[in-house]
Design a protein around this motif. Sequence first.
Motif, PDB file in Angstrom:
ATOM      1  N   LEU A  54      33.984  38.080  66.688  1.00 49.35           N
ATOM      2  CA  LEU A  54      34.158  36.652  66.968  1.00 49.35           C
ATOM      3  C   LEU A  54      34.864  36.426  68.305  1.00 49.35           C
ATOM      4  O   LEU A  54      34.557  35.474  69.023  1.00 49.35           O
ATOM      5  CB  LEU A  54      34.926  35.989  65.828  1.00 49.35           C
ATOM      6  CG  LEU A  54      34.132  35.806  64.523  1.00 49.35           C
ATOM      7  CD1 LEU A  54      35.065  35.390  63.386  1.00 49.35           C
ATOM      8  CD2 LEU A  54      33.022  34.770  64.705  1.00 49.35           C
ATOM      9  N   VAL A  55      35.809  37.301  68.642  1.00 48.05           N
ATOM     10  CA  VAL A  55      36.500  37.184  69.926  1.00 48.05           C
ATOM     11  C   VAL A  55      35.541  37.481  71.075  1.00 48.05           C
ATOM     12  O   VAL A  55      35.445  36.713  72.045  1.00 48.05           O
ATOM     13  CB  VAL A  55      37.719  38.143  69.988  1.00 48.05           C
ATOM     14  CG1 VAL A  55      38.294  38.184  71.408  1.00 48.05           C
ATOM     15  CG2 VAL A  55      38.783  37.696  69.007  1.00 48.05           C
ATOM     16  N   VAL A  56      34.807  38.581  70.965  1.00 51.47           N
ATOM     17  CA  VAL A  56      33.880  38.988  72.026  1.00 51.47           C
ATOM     18  C   VAL A  56      32.732  37.990  72.181  1.00 51.47           C
ATOM     19  O   VAL A  56      32.301  37.686  73.299  1.00 51.47           O
ATOM     20  CB  VAL A  56      33.320  40.399  71.734  1.00 51.47           C
ATOM     21  CG1 VAL A  56      32.200  40.747  72.709  1.00 51.47           C
ATOM     22  CG2 VAL A  56      34.431  41.441  71.818  1.00 51.47           C
ATOM     23  N   CYS A  57      32.256  37.468  71.059  1.00 49.90           N
ATOM     24  CA  CYS A  57      31.081  36.584  71.083  1.00 49.90           C
ATOM     25  C   CYS A  57      31.420  35.099  71.147  1.00 49.90           C
ATOM     26  O   CYS A  57      30.521  34.258  71.099  1.00 49.90           O
ATOM     27  CB  CYS A  57      30.216  36.838  69.849  1.00 49.90           C
ATOM     28  SG  CYS A  57      29.526  38.489  69.741  1.00 49.90           S
ATOM     29  N   ALA A  58      32.705  34.768  71.271  1.00 56.41           N
ATOM     30  CA  ALA A  58      33.122  33.363  71.227  1.00 56.41           C
ATOM     31  C   ALA A  58      32.418  32.525  72.294  1.00 56.41           C
ATOM     32  O   ALA A  58      31.845  31.464  71.989  1.00 56.41           O
ATOM     33  CB  ALA A  58      34.642  33.267  71.394  1.00 56.41           C
ATOM     34  N   ILE A  59      32.444  32.971  73.541  1.00 57.00           N
ATOM     35  CA  ILE A  59      31.824  32.190  74.623  1.00 57.00           C
ATOM     36  C   ILE A  59      30.304  32.149  74.473  1.00 57.00           C
ATOM     37  O   ILE A  59      29.704  31.056  74.549  1.00 57.00           O
ATOM     38  CB  ILE A  59      32.237  32.746  76.004  1.00 57.00           C
ATOM     39  CG1 ILE A  59      33.737  32.515  76.223  1.00 57.00           C
ATOM     40  CG2 ILE A  59      31.430  32.089  77.117  1.00 57.00           C
ATOM     41  CD1 ILE A  59      34.272  33.069  77.523  1.00 57.00           C
ATOM     42  N   PRO A  60      29.609  33.295  74.230  1.00 52.44           N
ATOM     43  CA  PRO A  60      28.160  33.211  73.995  1.00 52.44           C
ATOM     44  C   PRO A  60      27.798  32.305  72.822  1.00 52.44           C
ATOM     45  O   PRO A  60      26.803  31.557  72.889  1.00 52.44           O
ATOM     46  CB  PRO A  60      27.774  34.669  73.702  1.00 52.44           C
ATOM     47  CG  PRO A  60      28.795  35.481  74.416  1.00 52.44           C
ATOM     48  CD  PRO A  60      30.071  34.696  74.288  1.00 52.44           C
ATOM     49  N   MET A  61      28.590  32.328  71.762  1.00 54.92           N
ATOM     50  CA  MET A  61      28.308  31.474  70.609  1.00 54.92           C
ATOM     51  C   MET A  61      28.471  29.997  70.969  1.00 54.92           C
ATOM     52  O   MET A  61      27.683  29.155  70.526  1.00 54.92           O
ATOM     53  CB  MET A  61      29.211  31.854  69.428  1.00 54.92           C
ATOM     54  CG  MET A  61      28.823  33.168  68.766  1.00 54.92           C
ATOM     55  SD  MET A  61      29.970  33.678  67.445  1.00 54.92           S
ATOM     56  CE  MET A  61      29.664  32.405  66.211  1.00 54.92           C
ATOM     57  N   MET A  62      29.469  29.670  71.782  1.00 53.86           N
ATOM     58  CA  MET A  62      29.645  28.288  72.217  1.00 53.86           C
ATOM     59  C   MET A  62      28.470  27.844  73.085  1.00 53.86           C
ATOM     60  O   MET A  62      28.013  26.700  72.991  1.00 53.86           O
ATOM     61  CB  MET A  62      30.964  28.131  72.965  1.00 53.86           C
ATOM     62  CG  MET A  62      32.190  28.157  72.063  1.00 53.86           C
ATOM     63  SD  MET A  62      33.723  27.695  72.915  1.00 53.86           S
ATOM     64  CE  MET A  62      34.028  29.162  73.898  1.00 53.86           C
TER      65      MET A  62
END
Length: 230
Positions: A54-62
């Motif tokens: 979730l930390v690593v993918c936070a920006i791509p997910m947003m």
Amino acid sequence: MSEKSVANQLVTREDSSDPASATMIDHSVLNAGLGAYQEIWKRFFDIIFAVAGLVVCAIPMMIFAFLVRRTSPGPAFFRQLRAGRRGKMFVMYKFRSMYIEAPEKANKDFTAEARTQYITRIGKFMRKTSIDELPQMINVLKGEMSFIGPRPLARTDETVLKLRAESGADRVRPGISGLAQVNGRNEISDEVKAKWDADYAQSCSLTSDLKIVARTISEVASQHGINKQD
């Protein structure tokens, strides 16, 4: 996964003309407790990797949440009740990949024409790359799912849910990926899917999970089994 270890616990009626031959479960195994890996270490690894993911993918997910909202009317996330461990229902999250007017039914039940009609352009890309599954890391962190396990199903998947309850496959948390997903995904029958689920529940180990992770990466890269052949 070792087929020999599964064979020691399952009694299978073989029928060369029927690849989905029924599986009868040894009830002494069905009622046995889960091992230390499933009860303790698997959950520990789930929490660690869910937080990291979730930390690593936070920006791509947003970014993808923004694109979903930008390219079609409706919310960024698709929420649906799914059956979890022991049949307990929970709300599963995915990025919305279809228009909001699309009927709610299993992906395999959509024809090629219907998929073209209801799946958004960004949704098509997310499904091919499995990016639409990323929000399920929230479910993993909450303890409703695991990274590896039988896929969480809706109430409409009555056949598989019933077979899972009979075989004990619902003893384990449902997963983002699992044995059925790396052995045909949406191209296999409900009976075959339920048998893979039962096999996993009976022989779950760190080694088998790592093998499924490796095969999942390969399946996603090859985009195999995403849609049932029409």
